[in-house]
Enzyme design. Structure first.
Site, PDB file in Angstrom:
ATOM      1  N   ASP A 263     -13.501 -34.342   0.537  1.00  0.00           N
ATOM      2  CA  ASP A 263     -12.421 -34.551  -0.411  1.00  0.00           C
ATOM      3  C   ASP A 263     -11.100 -34.451   0.352  1.00  0.00           C
ATOM      4  O   ASP A 263     -11.035 -33.834   1.407  1.00  0.00           O
ATOM      5  CB  ASP A 263     -12.482 -33.458  -1.485  1.00  0.00           C
ATOM      6  CG  ASP A 263     -11.543 -33.776  -2.630  1.00  0.00           C
ATOM      7  OD1 ASP A 263     -11.282 -34.963  -2.855  1.00  0.00           O
ATOM      8  OD2 ASP A 263     -11.091 -32.844  -3.294  1.00  0.00           O
ATOM      9  N   CYS A 298     -18.019 -40.610  -7.619  1.00  0.00           N
ATOM     10  CA  CYS A 298     -17.555 -39.498  -6.787  1.00  0.00           C
ATOM     11  C   CYS A 298     -17.276 -38.384  -7.780  1.00  0.00           C
ATOM     12  O   CYS A 298     -18.175 -38.001  -8.527  1.00  0.00           O
ATOM     13  CB  CYS A 298     -16.358 -39.905  -5.936  1.00  0.00           C
ATOM     14  SG  CYS A 298     -15.097 -40.854  -6.806  1.00  0.00           S
ATOM     15  N   SER A 299     -16.043 -37.898  -7.854  1.00  0.00           N
ATOM     16  CA  SER A 299     -15.741 -36.884  -8.858  1.00  0.00           C
ATOM     17  C   SER A 299     -15.048 -37.526 -10.059  1.00  0.00           C
ATOM     18  O   SER A 299     -15.518 -37.450 -11.181  1.00  0.00           O
ATOM     19  CB  SER A 299     -14.876 -35.786  -8.245  1.00  0.00           C
ATOM     20  OG  SER A 299     -14.724 -34.730  -9.167  1.00  0.00           O
ATOM     21  N   ALA A 300     -13.928 -38.221  -9.794  1.00  0.00           N
ATOM     22  CA  ALA A 300     -13.244 -38.926 -10.891  1.00  0.00           C
ATOM     23  C   ALA A 300     -13.788 -40.340 -11.066  1.00  0.00           C
ATOM     24  O   ALA A 300     -13.577 -40.971 -12.089  1.00  0.00           O
ATOM     25  CB  ALA A 300     -11.741 -38.977 -10.617  1.00  0.00           C
ATOM     26  N   GLY A 301     -14.456 -40.860 -10.041  1.00  0.00           N
ATOM     27  CA  GLY A 301     -15.034 -42.199 -10.148  1.00  0.00           C
ATOM     28  C   GLY A 301     -14.028 -43.311  -9.907  1.00  0.00           C
ATOM     29  O   GLY A 301     -14.182 -44.420 -10.418  1.00  0.00           O
ATOM     30  N   GLY A 303     -11.569 -43.065  -6.591  1.00  0.00           N
ATOM     31  CA  GLY A 303     -11.109 -43.085  -5.203  1.00  0.00           C
ATOM     32  C   GLY A 303     -12.196 -43.500  -4.230  1.00  0.00           C
ATOM     33  O   GLY A 303     -12.267 -44.646  -3.775  1.00  0.00           O
ATOM     34  N   GLN A 342      -7.759 -45.144  -4.639  1.00  0.00           N
ATOM     35  CA  GLN A 342      -6.751 -44.316  -5.281  1.00  0.00           C
ATOM     36  C   GLN A 342      -5.561 -43.970  -4.417  1.00  0.00           C
ATOM     37  O   GLN A 342      -4.480 -43.729  -4.920  1.00  0.00           O
ATOM     38  CB  GLN A 342      -7.472 -43.039  -5.691  1.00  0.00           C
ATOM     39  CG  GLN A 342      -6.710 -42.158  -6.621  1.00  0.00           C
ATOM     40  CD  GLN A 342      -7.486 -40.900  -6.855  1.00  0.00           C
ATOM     41  OE1 GLN A 342      -8.580 -40.748  -6.371  1.00  0.00           O
ATOM     42  NE2 GLN A 342      -6.911 -39.996  -7.595  1.00  0.00           N
TER      43      GLN A 342
END
EC number: 3.1.3.48
Length: 367
Positions: A263, A298-301, A303, A342
């Protein structure tokens, strides 16, 4: 292409652009800690307003509703539909090294984030990992439900994305499942007949990025039995093969969990990402013809997910046409899910990866 002149906006705050701990840029590099407004960058829903929104909850500027797009939003949509910059191999290699031009192009391209007011449903907050990262309405995945009237049972923070040559629903980009949405995630995997999941985040990076949504051996979610068949550890990713059973039907599913993309950064090396893209492509070709989209999260989907899908689409374009249009692909992805690719650093990285891939292709051709 000409656009209406931009409204005068407040000076940009001297704050790093970030998305609540997802895919942020490294500290320490002073150049990355200021955002230079270029062209259309200050458009509503850009990273800047995202930063402001997180610092001062509730201080978002008012939006227009439904079809009443403001001239600004219309010009953003227009830009995303028309943006293009075709690069020959020679141009690609030069451009990949030209940080300034890439920065200008990145900040000029509208993010196209969703107005949170479009999702004014009680209880929905539990279904989203980040309150400002929401699925664009026209392309969102709608879960089938016993009660179609109950919006919450049909909702998942996920969008269909086009593949190379406008192939419809080639991918689904989604947030990393939360404890509350693991069941919804598996409903989507089954409903969409997905043969492959690509996961590009660790479970924790300072804080939780993704719930561990798979079992050690077997678990049942929403009537779908999920069993691990094999786990293989490669250098940069692990591969899990699952059997999914629902009623009489049984299917196979592969999960590529790519762990060497920390990250706040782009991966140190382009080759492992390229290898993963090619490995997923091979697996995709071997999947049954009735298979649906490849899921990427990924986490937010937006980046790392955006980088992976863009790279995948662009590798095909390079092989097929001998040129790439990274801007066009970014615009297309953002039309369907706001914020894809992102950060400027990620945009530069995609150029580096494609430049490397082109060198590999021409090297192979020479042999």
């Amino acid at each position: 292409m000409s656009f209406p002149p931009e409204e005068k906006t407040e000076p940009v705050p001297q704050t790093p652009v970030f998305d609540m701990g997802t895919d942020t840029r490294t500290e320490g590099d002073a150049a990355t800690l200021t955002v230079t407004p270029v062209g259309l960058q200050e458009r509503r829903g850009s990273n800047v307003s995202l930063t402001l929104d997180m610092c001062t909850p509730g201080c978002t500027e008012p939006y227009g509703y439904g079809a009443q797009l403001s001239p600004r939003d219309q010009s953003a949509q227009e830009y995303l539909r028309q943006g293009t910059h075709i690069l020959t191999p020679a141009m690609l290699h030069t451009r990949a090294m030209d940080d300034q031009s890439l920065q200008a192009e990145f900040y000029e391209t509208p993010m196209n984030f969703v107005d949170p007011k479009e999702y004014n449903y009680p209880g929905l907050v539990r279904k989203n990992r980040y309150k400002t990262i929401l699925p664009n309405t026209h392309s969102r995945v709608i879960l089938q439900s016993q009660d179609e009237e109950d919006f919450l049972t049909t909702y998942i923070n996920a969008n269909y994305l086009k593949g190379y040559d406008d192939e419809e629903r080639a991918y689904i980009a989604t947030q990393g499942p939360t404890v509350n949405t693991v069941g919804d995630f598996w409903r989507m995997v089954w409903q969409e007949r997905c043969p492959i999941i690509v996961m590009i985040t660790n479970l924790e990076e300072k804080n939780e990025k993704c719930a561990e949504y798979w079992p050690e051996d077997t678990v049942t979610h929403e009537g779908i039995e999920i069993a691990v068949v094999t786990v293989t550890q490669e250098d940069d990713y692990s591969l899990r093969v699952f059997t999914l059973k629902c009623g009489e039907e049984e299917r196979s599913l592969r999960q590529y969990w790519y762990t060497s993309w920390p990250d706040q950064k782009t991966p140190d090396k382009a080759p492992p990402l390229l290898e993963l893209v090619q490995e997923v492509e091979r697996a995709r070709e071997e999947a049954p013809p009735s298979s649906g989209p490849t899921i990427v999260h990924c986490s937010a989907g937006i980046g790392r997910t955006g980088c992976f899908i863009a790279t995948s689409v662009l590798c095909k374009q390079l092989r097929t046409e001998g040129v790439v249009d990274i801007l066009r692909t970014t615009c297309q992805l953002r039309l369907d899910r706001g914020g894809m690719i992102q950060t400027c650093e990620q945009y530069q990285f995609v150029h580096h990866v494609l430049s490397l891939y082109e060198k590999q292709l021409s090297h192979t051709a020479e042999e």
